[in-house]
Write an enzyme that holds these catalytic residues in place. Structure first.
Site, PDB file in Angstrom:
ATOM      1  N   LYS A 225       0.865  -1.177   0.000  1.00 19.25           N
ATOM      2  CA  LYS A 225       0.000   0.000   0.000  1.00 19.25           C
ATOM      3  C   LYS A 225       0.912   1.240   0.000  1.00 19.25           C
ATOM      4  CE  LYS A 225      -2.602   3.314   1.887  1.00 19.25           C
ATOM      5  NZ  LYS A 225      -1.990   4.411   1.129  1.00 19.25           N
TER       6      LYS A 225
ATOM      7  N   GLU B 179       8.622   1.218  11.459  1.00 22.30           N
ATOM      8  CA  GLU B 179       9.686   2.220  11.297  1.00 22.30           C
ATOM      9  C   GLU B 179       8.996   3.574  11.345  1.00 22.30           C
ATOM     10  OE1 GLU B 179      12.742   1.372  11.346  1.00 22.30           O
ATOM     11  OE2 GLU B 179      12.545  -0.774  11.020  1.00 22.30           O
TER      12      GLU B 179
ATOM     13  N   CYS C  89      12.719  10.848   8.249  1.00 29.16           N
ATOM     14  CA  CYS C  89      12.553  10.435   9.645  1.00 29.16           C
ATOM     15  C   CYS C  89      13.828  10.727  10.412  1.00 29.16           C
ATOM     16  CB  CYS C  89      12.212   8.950   9.703  1.00 29.16           C
ATOM     17  SG  CYS C  89      13.392   7.925   8.809  1.00 29.16           S
TER      18      CYS C  89
ATOM     19  N   GLU D  79       7.192  15.585  16.217  1.00 29.90           N
ATOM     20  CA  GLU D  79       7.842  15.586  14.908  1.00 29.90           C
ATOM     21  C   GLU D  79       7.010  16.435  13.945  1.00 29.90           C
ATOM     22  OE1 GLU D  79       7.331  12.154  12.433  1.00 29.90           O
ATOM     23  OE2 GLU D  79       9.449  12.147  11.892  1.00 29.90           O
TER      24      GLU D  79
HETATM   25  P1  NAD Z   1       1.365   8.392   7.837  1.00 32.99           P
HETATM   26  O1  NAD Z   1       1.512   7.490   8.999  1.00 32.99           O
HETATM   27  O2  NAD Z   1       0.261   9.362   7.821  1.00 32.99           O
HETATM   28  O3  NAD Z   1       1.261   7.553   6.475  1.00 32.99           O
HETATM   29  C1  NAD Z   1       2.165   6.544   6.140  1.00 32.99           C
HETATM   30  C2  NAD Z   1       1.432   5.454   5.360  1.00 32.99           C
HETATM   31  O4  NAD Z   1       0.431   4.891   6.201  1.00 32.99           O
HETATM   32  C3  NAD Z   1       0.709   5.956   4.114  1.00 32.99           C
HETATM   33  O5  NAD Z   1       0.792   4.988   3.105  1.00 32.99           O
HETATM   34  C4  NAD Z   1      -0.727   6.080   4.605  1.00 32.99           C
HETATM   35  O6  NAD Z   1      -1.668   5.975   3.569  1.00 32.99           O
HETATM   36  C5  NAD Z   1      -0.827   4.904   5.538  1.00 32.99           C
HETATM   37  N1  NAD Z   1      -1.883   4.986   6.550  1.00 32.99           N
HETATM   38  C6  NAD Z   1      -2.530   6.091   7.004  1.00 32.99           C
HETATM   39  N2  NAD Z   1      -3.471   5.740   7.920  1.00 32.99           N
HETATM   40  C7  NAD Z   1      -3.392   4.398   8.057  1.00 32.99           C
HETATM   41  C8  NAD Z   1      -4.072   3.448   8.877  1.00 32.99           C
HETATM   42  N3  NAD Z   1      -5.041   3.809   9.724  1.00 32.99           N
HETATM   43  N4  NAD Z   1      -3.737   2.146   8.782  1.00 32.99           N
HETATM   44  C9  NAD Z   1      -2.735   1.763   7.943  1.00 32.99           C
HETATM   45  N5  NAD Z   1      -2.069   2.611   7.135  1.00 32.99           N
HETATM   46  C10 NAD Z   1      -2.385   3.922   7.196  1.00 32.99           C
HETATM   47  O7  NAD Z   1       2.774   9.121   7.719  1.00 32.99           O
HETATM   48  P2  NAD Z   1       3.204  10.320   6.773  1.00 32.99           P
HETATM   49  O8  NAD Z   1       2.955  11.578   7.504  1.00 32.99           O
HETATM   50  O9  NAD Z   1       2.669  10.146   5.430  1.00 32.99           O
HETATM   51  O10 NAD Z   1       4.771  10.002   6.716  1.00 32.99           O
HETATM   52  C11 NAD Z   1       5.686  10.613   7.514  1.00 32.99           C
HETATM   53  C12 NAD Z   1       6.051   9.753   8.720  1.00 32.99           C
HETATM   54  O11 NAD Z   1       6.786   8.620   8.307  1.00 32.99           O
HETATM   55  C13 NAD Z   1       6.965  10.512   9.651  1.00 32.99           C
HETATM   56  O12 NAD Z   1       6.559  10.273  10.967  1.00 32.99           O
HETATM   57  C14 NAD Z   1       8.316   9.900   9.380  1.00 32.99           C
HETATM   58  O13 NAD Z   1       9.243  10.037  10.417  1.00 32.99           O
HETATM   59  C15 NAD Z   1       7.954   8.485   9.098  1.00 32.99           C
HETATM   60  N6  NAD Z   1       9.032   7.797   8.376  1.00 32.99           N
HETATM   61  C16 NAD Z   1       9.775   6.879   9.050  1.00 32.99           C
HETATM   62  C17 NAD Z   1      10.840   6.238   8.423  1.00 32.99           C
HETATM   63  C18 NAD Z   1      11.674   5.234   9.173  1.00 32.99           C
HETATM   64  O14 NAD Z   1      12.369   4.454   8.531  1.00 32.99           O
HETATM   65  N7  NAD Z   1      11.659   5.228  10.505  1.00 32.99           N
HETATM   66  C19 NAD Z   1      11.107   6.514   7.080  1.00 32.99           C
HETATM   67  C20 NAD Z   1      10.310   7.449   6.414  1.00 32.99           C
HETATM   68  C21 NAD Z   1       9.273   8.083   7.068  1.00 32.99           C
END
Ligand code: NAD
Length: 480
Positions: free
Chosen positions: A172, A247, A281, A379
């Site tokens: 997804k 992650e 991140c 964050e």
């Molecule tokens: P998000 O959690 O809103 O979305 C991430 C993914 O989850 C998207 O594909 C989204 O559609 C999906 N999603 C949203 N709601 C969901 C649910 N209820 N159930 C399952 N999936 C769902 O995050 P974002 O704001 O798009 O991304 C940024 C975040 O990602 C930041 O917190 C960043 O630090 C983190 N990040 C972490 C790493 C790592 O390796 N630790 C790497 C990149 C980004």
């Protein structure tokens, strides 16, 4: 409509009545329509994955690796095509997107090679003529959910290891960056990944996410995204005792000591805070500076922030943030910090003029926020740096560790004693000396402590632990 992005199930396009626009973050213009999958489409994808998984698991891992190598060669051959898609949908300079495409290929090649290893262990037994060993077996169906910030490496970090281990995948992608995932999945299928082994469900996280993670046909979940969503997934996975890798976010500290090379520290501070518009991140967001060099560092850091060039040309340093909602959250957080007494030294505003139509935030530096204030704690995932003045090393380490998160940290010092002590004492998954707050190289295990994850590490060979189940085998021999 040619520009509609369908889900991809069992090698076939699957449309959906509901769609949503995908916008170019650079100018807010529509670039495609995303079809929004529902529960029935998710169910079909999981069923397709289940049906295809056994034959894929029976394919020797070395052969699976050959398919990975072929996929990497195709991605490399067509790298410009993928990089252009990423640059447009994620809103970043093409040079950055090219770097990310290269990173995705490196990761793919690393896991292709793992097909020739996929190691277990042999160990001595306490009984004569008894042999003890472990082997790795696939988990089954892997649900992979990724974020939008670096869409090609995010795809590679999860899809390649899940497949090399013999799992079938339902991916997804983030709703803001669906095209790169669609493109990469089709290339993997062209390279020989059988239809049904790799499926993509496109849609909104709130609809598709829970339908996927709660599906009884899913054996392992790997999620990269926010801590908020990660917590929800962990709760669900816990209820069903599903294997899960998370992650999540970071609020990463960057310490500048009184013996630091200040010019080097400023160069890395700017890269840590502002590269990829702070949407990493591993981005540095809390800059902890010794009193003795505070004024000198801040003067240079503010100058570096002012010199950052916004845009998506190859001369630009940073592009827009991913969408209007994220930008509004960032602006609201800066406003709130100011109301609480913090001062914006530079930035703090949406970019104007030629960039006004895009989701641009000027590189922002804030001083005077207290460690417990929201801007110090949450964050923001944007180009926003907060400064903290400390009197000495002990105070710096204590403040670095005063966070819900524990992903990465950096220190700038010429003292080997401080550097080594910091690397040991900082409560993060990554510690960096005299450079930026980094993510990971494809062969290194990356992950964080506390709210930054659940203790798993990807990629590196540690990712094999997520996508395989270990089995102990005992062989008892009657000597002739
Ligand atoms: P998000 O959690 O809103 O979305 C991430 C993914 O989850 C998207 O594909 C989204 O559609 C999906 N999603 C949203 N709601 C969901 C649910 N209820 N159930 C399952 N999936 C769902 O995050 P974002 O704001 O798009 O991304 C940024 C975040 O990602 C930041 O917190 C960043 O630090 C983190 N990040 C972490 C790493 C790592 O390796 N630790 C790497 C990149 C980004």
């Amino acid at each position: 409509m040619a520009n509609t992005i369908p889900s991809l199930i069992g090698g076939k396009d699957v449309a959906s009545a509901r769609t949503a626009p995908v916008l170019n973050p650079h100018n807010g213009e529509e670039i495609a329509q995303l079809t929004l999958a529902d529960g029935a489409i998710v169910d079909a994808a999981v069923k397709a994955a289940r049906a295809a998984q056994a034959a894929w698991a029976a394919t020797p891992a070395v052969k699976r690796g050959e398919i990975h190598f072929k996929a990497c060669a195709l991605i490399e051959e067509r790298a410009e095509e993928l990089s252009k898609i990423v640059a447009e949908e994620a809103g970043k300079p093409l040079k950055d997107a090219r770097g990310e495409t290269g990173g995705a290929v490196q990761c793919g090649r690393f896991f292709a090679g793992e097909g020739q290893r996929l190691f277990g262990r042999t160990m001595p037994s306490n009984t004569a003529n008894k042999y003890a060993m472990t082997i790795r077996q696939p988990c089954g169906v892997a649900a992979l959910i990724i974020a939008a910030n670096t869409p090609a490496p995010n795809f590679a970090w999860k899809v390649f290891p899940a497949l090399i281990c013999g799992n079938a995948v339902v991916l997804k992608p983030a709703e803001d960056t669906p095209r790169s995932a669609d493109w990469m999945a089709r290339v993997l299928i062209e390279a020989g990944v059988p239809a049904g082994v790799l499926n993509v469900v496109q849609g909104l996280g709130g609809d598709v996410g829970p339908a996927l993670t709660e599906h009884p046909g899913v054996d392992v979940i790997s999620f990269t995204g926010s801590t908020r969503v990660g917590r929800m997934i962990a709760e669900q996975a816990g209820k069903h005792l599903k294997k899960v890798s998370l992650e999540l976010g970071g609020k990463n500290a960057f310490v500048v000591c009184d013996d630091a090379d200040l010019d080097k520290a400023v160069k890395w501070a700017a890269a840590s805070a502002f590269s990829n518009a702070g949407q990493r991140c591993a981005a540095g967001s809390r800059f902890i500076v010794f009193d003795a060099v505070y004024d000198a560092f801040v003067q240079k850091f503010v100058a570096a922030a002012k010199a950052q060039k916004l845009g998506v040309s190859d001369e630009s340093d940073l592009g827009p943030v991913i969408n209007e909602r994220q930008l509004s959250n960032m602006l609201a957080a800066i406003d709130k910090a100011q109301s609480a007494g913090a001062k914006v030294l530079t930035g703090g505003k949406r970019a104007s003029g030629a960039l006004a139509g895009g989701f641009y935030l000027e590189p922002t530096i804030v001083e005077g926020a207290k460690p417990g204030d929201e801007i110090s704690v949450h964050e923001l995932f944007g180009p926003i740096a907060a400064l903290y003045r400390v009197k000495d090393y002990a105070e710096a380490v204590a403040l670095a560790n005063q966070s819900e998160y524990g992903l990465t940290a950096a220190i700038h010092t010429r003292s080997i004693d401080r550097a080594w002590n910091f690397a040991q004492a900082v409560e993060t998954g990554v510690a960096v000396v005299n450079a930026g707050t980094f993510g990971s190289e494809p062969h290194m295990p990356f992950g964080g402590r506390r709210a930054s994850g659940n203790g798993t590490r990807e990629p590196g060979t540690e990712a094999l632990d997520i996508y395989t189940e270990l089995k102990d085998i005992y062989l008892v021999i009657d000597p002739p």
